[in-house]
Design an enzyme around this catalytic site. Structure first.
Site, PDB file in Angstrom:
ATOM      1  N   ALA A  63       0.189   7.950   0.460  1.00 11.11           N
ATOM      2  CA  ALA A  63       0.981   8.997   1.103  1.00 11.11           C
ATOM      3  C   ALA A  63       1.712   8.477   2.343  1.00 11.11           C
ATOM      4  O   ALA A  63       2.927   8.650   2.481  1.00 11.11           O
ATOM      5  CB  ALA A  63       0.088  10.183   1.462  1.00 11.11           C
ATOM      6  N   LYS A 122      -8.583   5.970  19.218  1.00  9.22           N
ATOM      7  CA  LYS A 122      -8.523   6.570  17.881  1.00  9.22           C
ATOM      8  C   LYS A 122      -9.840   6.348  17.138  1.00  9.22           C
ATOM      9  O   LYS A 122     -10.315   7.241  16.419  1.00  9.22           O
ATOM     10  CB  LYS A 122      -7.359   5.950  17.100  1.00  9.22           C
ATOM     11  CG  LYS A 122      -7.167   6.526  15.689  1.00  9.22           C
ATOM     12  CD  LYS A 122      -6.614   7.938  15.728  1.00  9.22           C
ATOM     13  CE  LYS A 122      -6.409   8.519  14.329  1.00  9.22           C
ATOM     14  NZ  LYS A 122      -5.399   7.798  13.546  1.00  9.22           N
ATOM     15  N   ASN A 171     -12.000  20.363  10.003  1.00  9.20           N
ATOM     16  CA  ASN A 171     -12.139  19.806  11.355  1.00  9.20           C
ATOM     17  C   ASN A 171     -12.448  20.882  12.389  1.00  9.20           C
ATOM     18  O   ASN A 171     -13.275  20.681  13.284  1.00  9.20           O
ATOM     19  CB  ASN A 171     -10.860  19.065  11.741  1.00  9.20           C
ATOM     20  CG  ASN A 171     -10.630  17.817  10.910  1.00  9.20           C
ATOM     21  OD1 ASN A 171     -11.465  17.436  10.088  1.00  9.20           O
ATOM     22  ND2 ASN A 171      -9.490  17.179  11.117  1.00  9.20           N
ATOM     23  N   ASN A 214     -12.325   9.146  15.416  1.00 10.37           N
ATOM     24  CA  ASN A 214     -12.759   9.028  14.024  1.00 10.37           C
ATOM     25  C   ASN A 214     -14.276   8.970  13.905  1.00 10.37           C
ATOM     26  O   ASN A 214     -14.847   9.489  12.939  1.00 10.37           O
ATOM     27  CB  ASN A 214     -12.143   7.782  13.376  1.00 10.37           C
ATOM     28  CG  ASN A 214     -10.686   7.977  13.007  1.00 10.37           C
ATOM     29  OD1 ASN A 214     -10.259   9.077  12.662  1.00 10.37           O
ATOM     30  ND2 ASN A 214      -9.912   6.905  13.077  1.00 10.37           N
ATOM     31  N   GLY A 216       0.818  -1.200   0.000  1.00 11.31           N
ATOM     32  CA  GLY A 216       0.000   0.000   0.000  1.00 11.31           C
ATOM     33  C   GLY A 216       0.851   1.248   0.000  1.00 11.31           C
ATOM     34  O   GLY A 216       1.254   1.727   1.058  1.00 11.31           O
ATOM     35  N   CYS A 217       1.133   1.769  -1.186  1.00 11.52           N
ATOM     36  CA  CYS A 217       2.098   2.861  -1.307  1.00 11.52           C
ATOM     37  C   CYS A 217       1.403   4.184  -1.604  1.00 11.52           C
ATOM     38  O   CYS A 217       1.679   4.850  -2.612  1.00 11.52           O
ATOM     39  CB  CYS A 217       3.139   2.523  -2.374  1.00 11.52           C
ATOM     40  SG  CYS A 217       4.019   0.983  -2.043  1.00 11.52           S
ATOM     41  N   GLY A 262       2.229   5.321   3.210  1.00 13.32           N
ATOM     42  CA  GLY A 262       3.121   4.242   2.797  1.00 13.32           C
ATOM     43  C   GLY A 262       4.437   4.767   2.250  1.00 13.32           C
ATOM     44  O   GLY A 262       5.514   4.243   2.560  1.00 13.32           O
TER      45      GLY A 262
END
Length: 304
Positions: free
Chosen positions: A10, A176, A194, A180, A7-8, A12
């Site tokens: 940001a 976390k 946010n 979320n 999983g590449c 990653g």
């Protein structure tokens, strides 16, 4: 250390760059077969990493000493299950994603499995990654054979600080998850950054009340005041950010709502609890997903 990163995106690519600079034998793993990936990361202090990183070498995967998975929660099982028999049973697998529930899709867990959450902030445009804020990565064992994997925290900390090992990572993951469950859906409903959620404190507090009930019955003995301070702290610290879920909706991508609010609701139902406000937001987000013209074609969008 021989490491494969699946999983590449940001985050990653942050890890690929950081681990490569520490001299680790690192490769990326992409769904689309290719032999290398150009990684371009811009750090907050102005440093730039630009290198080709090797990818998709099966021999490397079969002899890896650590697997790091940096995918959306809904992508994890589809990506990992076809590879699992090529990963040594002694090789730890670290899952770094928002939400909970992916481990249930991967059973039985033969390898040592670790869970982690990170507060590093990064975004990507035209394959260029901008690391906009340093953070902390919390990791810990989720099955008994991973309990002796704590030295991995030091290895990762040297590459991309800070990294903290937790003997009870489940509590950290739930904390976390709670943040979320509040921030992500509300930023979609109000279509805002946010920080603008501070205009909706009554709604935030209602969500926190429901979340605390679920956490308590799950045995986490939550201090409501402490959890509230934690969530408002994130809202203040990320005031100018758009949540990842809002970005997904705007870009007509599938969100992680099933692994965030959906997971909370599932656990609540298992204990006979009602969570009406979380239910309402969950169904609103699912409706928004399905109304997106590109949602159905992006549901199985190829991961990097």
């Amino acid at each position: 250390m021989r490491i494969t990163l699946i999983g590449c995106g940001a985050i990653g690519k942050l890890w690929l760059a950081a681990l490569a600079q520490q001299g680790h034998d690192i490769q990326g793993w992409l769904r689309m077969a290719q032999s290398d990936l150009f990684v371009d990361v811009n750090e907050p202090d102005g440093r730039v990493f630009r290198e080709l990183i090797p990818c998709n070498n099966l021999n490397h995967l079969q002899h890896s000493e650590l697997i790091i998975v940096c995918l959306k929660a809904w992508q994890v099982s589809d990506a990992l299950l076809p590879l699992i028999h090529n990963i040594p049973e002694s090789c730890p697998i670290l899952l770094l994603h928002n939400g909970m529930g992916t481990l249930g899709e991967l059973t039985p867990l033969r390898q040592p499995f670790l869970a982690g959450v990170t507060t590093h902030a990064a975004w990507q445009k035209n394959n260029q990654v901008f690391h906009v804020a340093n953070g902390i990565t919390h990791i810990g064992a989720v099955n008994s054979i991973a309990e002796n994997c704590y030295p991995i925290a030091d290895i990762l900390h040297t590459a991309l600080p800070d990294v903290a090992w937790h003997n009870d990572i489940l509590a950290t993951c739930w904390q976390k998850l709670a943040a979320n469950c509040v921030i992500n859906p509300l930023t979609i409903i109000h279509d805002c950054k946010n920080g603008e959620l501070l205009n909706h404190t009554a709604q935030i507090n209602l969500l926190i009340d429901e979340i605390c009930q679920v956490m308590d019955i799950e045995g986490l003995h939550t201090d409501k005041l402490q959890l509230t301070d934690y969530i408002y702290g994130i809202i203040h610290n990320t005031a100018d950010n758009y949540s990842s879920m809002l970005q997904d909706i705007r870009n007509k991508r599938r969100t992680e709502i099933d692994y965030i609010t959906g997971y909370l609701i599932k656990q609540a139902r298992a204990h006979g609890l009602n969570t009406p406000e979380n239910d309402r937001l969950y169904h609103l987000i699912k409706q928004r997903e399905e109304k997106n013209d590109g949602f159905r074609t992006n549901m199985h969008r190829q991961w990097q």
